[in-house]
Design a protein around this motif. Structure first.
Motif, PDB file in Angstrom:
ATOM      1  N   SER A  73       0.832  -1.209   0.000  1.00  0.00           N
ATOM      2  CA  SER A  73       0.000   0.000   0.000  1.00  0.00           C
ATOM      3  C   SER A  73       0.868   1.262   0.000  1.00  0.00           C
ATOM      4  O   SER A  73       0.524   2.253  -0.653  1.00  0.00           O
ATOM      5  CB  SER A  73      -0.945   0.001   1.194  1.00  0.00           C
ATOM      6  OG  SER A  73      -0.233  -0.094   2.415  1.00  0.00           O
ATOM      7  N   TYR A  81      -3.527   4.170  -8.647  1.00  0.00           N
ATOM      8  CA  TYR A  81      -4.331   3.657  -7.540  1.00  0.00           C
ATOM      9  C   TYR A  81      -5.336   4.659  -6.963  1.00  0.00           C
ATOM     10  O   TYR A  81      -6.127   4.310  -6.101  1.00  0.00           O
ATOM     11  CB  TYR A  81      -3.408   3.155  -6.425  1.00  0.00           C
ATOM     12  CG  TYR A  81      -2.476   2.070  -6.890  1.00  0.00           C
ATOM     13  CD1 TYR A  81      -2.935   0.778  -7.102  1.00  0.00           C
ATOM     14  CD2 TYR A  81      -1.136   2.340  -7.160  1.00  0.00           C
ATOM     15  CE1 TYR A  81      -2.089  -0.225  -7.554  1.00  0.00           C
ATOM     16  CE2 TYR A  81      -0.276   1.352  -7.606  1.00  0.00           C
ATOM     17  CZ  TYR A  81      -0.754   0.071  -7.803  1.00  0.00           C
ATOM     18  OH  TYR A  81       0.086  -0.914  -8.250  1.00  0.00           O
ATOM     19  N   THR A  89      -4.801   7.404  -5.087  1.00  0.00           N
ATOM     20  CA  THR A  89      -4.517   7.827  -3.712  1.00  0.00           C
ATOM     21  C   THR A  89      -4.338   9.328  -3.558  1.00  0.00           C
ATOM     22  O   THR A  89      -4.380   9.839  -2.439  1.00  0.00           O
ATOM     23  CB  THR A  89      -3.257   7.141  -3.177  1.00  0.00           C
ATOM     24  OG1 THR A  89      -2.120   7.556  -3.951  1.00  0.00           O
ATOM     25  CG2 THR A  89      -3.384   5.628  -3.221  1.00  0.00           C
ATOM     26  N   ARG A  91      -6.357  -1.451  -6.642  1.00  0.00           N
ATOM     27  CA  ARG A  91      -6.247  -1.115  -5.222  1.00  0.00           C
ATOM     28  C   ARG A  91      -6.254  -2.385  -4.367  1.00  0.00           C
ATOM     29  O   ARG A  91      -5.467  -2.525  -3.442  1.00  0.00           O
ATOM     30  CB  ARG A  91      -7.387  -0.176  -4.802  1.00  0.00           C
ATOM     31  CG  ARG A  91      -7.248   1.224  -5.407  1.00  0.00           C
ATOM     32  CD  ARG A  91      -8.428   2.103  -5.049  1.00  0.00           C
ATOM     33  NE  ARG A  91      -8.524   2.341  -3.622  1.00  0.00           N
ATOM     34  CZ  ARG A  91      -7.845   3.274  -2.962  1.00  0.00           C
ATOM     35  NH1 ARG A  91      -7.011   4.066  -3.613  1.00  0.00           N
ATOM     36  NH2 ARG A  91      -8.002   3.416  -1.659  1.00  0.00           N
ATOM     37  N   LEU A 105      -5.384  -2.050  -0.597  1.00  0.00           N
ATOM     38  CA  LEU A 105      -6.131  -0.822  -0.334  1.00  0.00           C
ATOM     39  C   LEU A 105      -7.631  -1.089  -0.415  1.00  0.00           C
ATOM     40  O   LEU A 105      -8.074  -1.945  -1.188  1.00  0.00           O
ATOM     41  CB  LEU A 105      -5.753   0.273  -1.330  1.00  0.00           C
ATOM     42  CG  LEU A 105      -4.331   0.804  -1.241  1.00  0.00           C
ATOM     43  CD1 LEU A 105      -4.050   1.768  -2.391  1.00  0.00           C
ATOM     44  CD2 LEU A 105      -4.086   1.484   0.099  1.00  0.00           C
TER      45      LEU A 105
END
Length: 101
Positions: free
Chosen positions: A13, A32, A34, A60, A65
């Protein structure tokens, strides 16, 4: 960092967070989701320049995640709390959240 993730010496992550920051900083789309911005009229977080939105939750999940909707809702709630006074002055009592399936 990827080689350290593969060896079990770094969290996948954290690698995802790094990948997204680097990709955006070199002018490419994040992988991803983020890295976020906020709709200041609603308090809702949204991912900055995201590659292939339809497949983001698969990517993810592969690095541990949560689904992007849950992540964005958490970011929206945190942002709202940090800026609550300003939102309340605008008549916004809570951030707009995404539907979580």
């Amino acid at each position: 960092m990827k080689s350290e993730v593969d060896k079990g010496n770094a969290k996948p992550s954290n690698y995802g967070l790094l990948v997204d920051r680097v990709m955006l900083n070199i002018g490419k789309q994040q992988v991803y989701g983020t890295q976020v911005d906020y709709n200041m009229a609603t308090g809702q977080a949204f991912p900055r320049d995201l590659k292939d939105r339809a497949e983001v939750n698969k990517r993810r999940k592969s690095i541990g995640l949560e689904p992007i909707e849950e992540y964005l809702n958490g970011m929206s709630e945190m942002h709202f709390e940090m800026n609550k006074e300003g939102y309340l002055k605008k008549g916004i009592r809570e951030p707009k959240l995404y539907k979580v399936e």
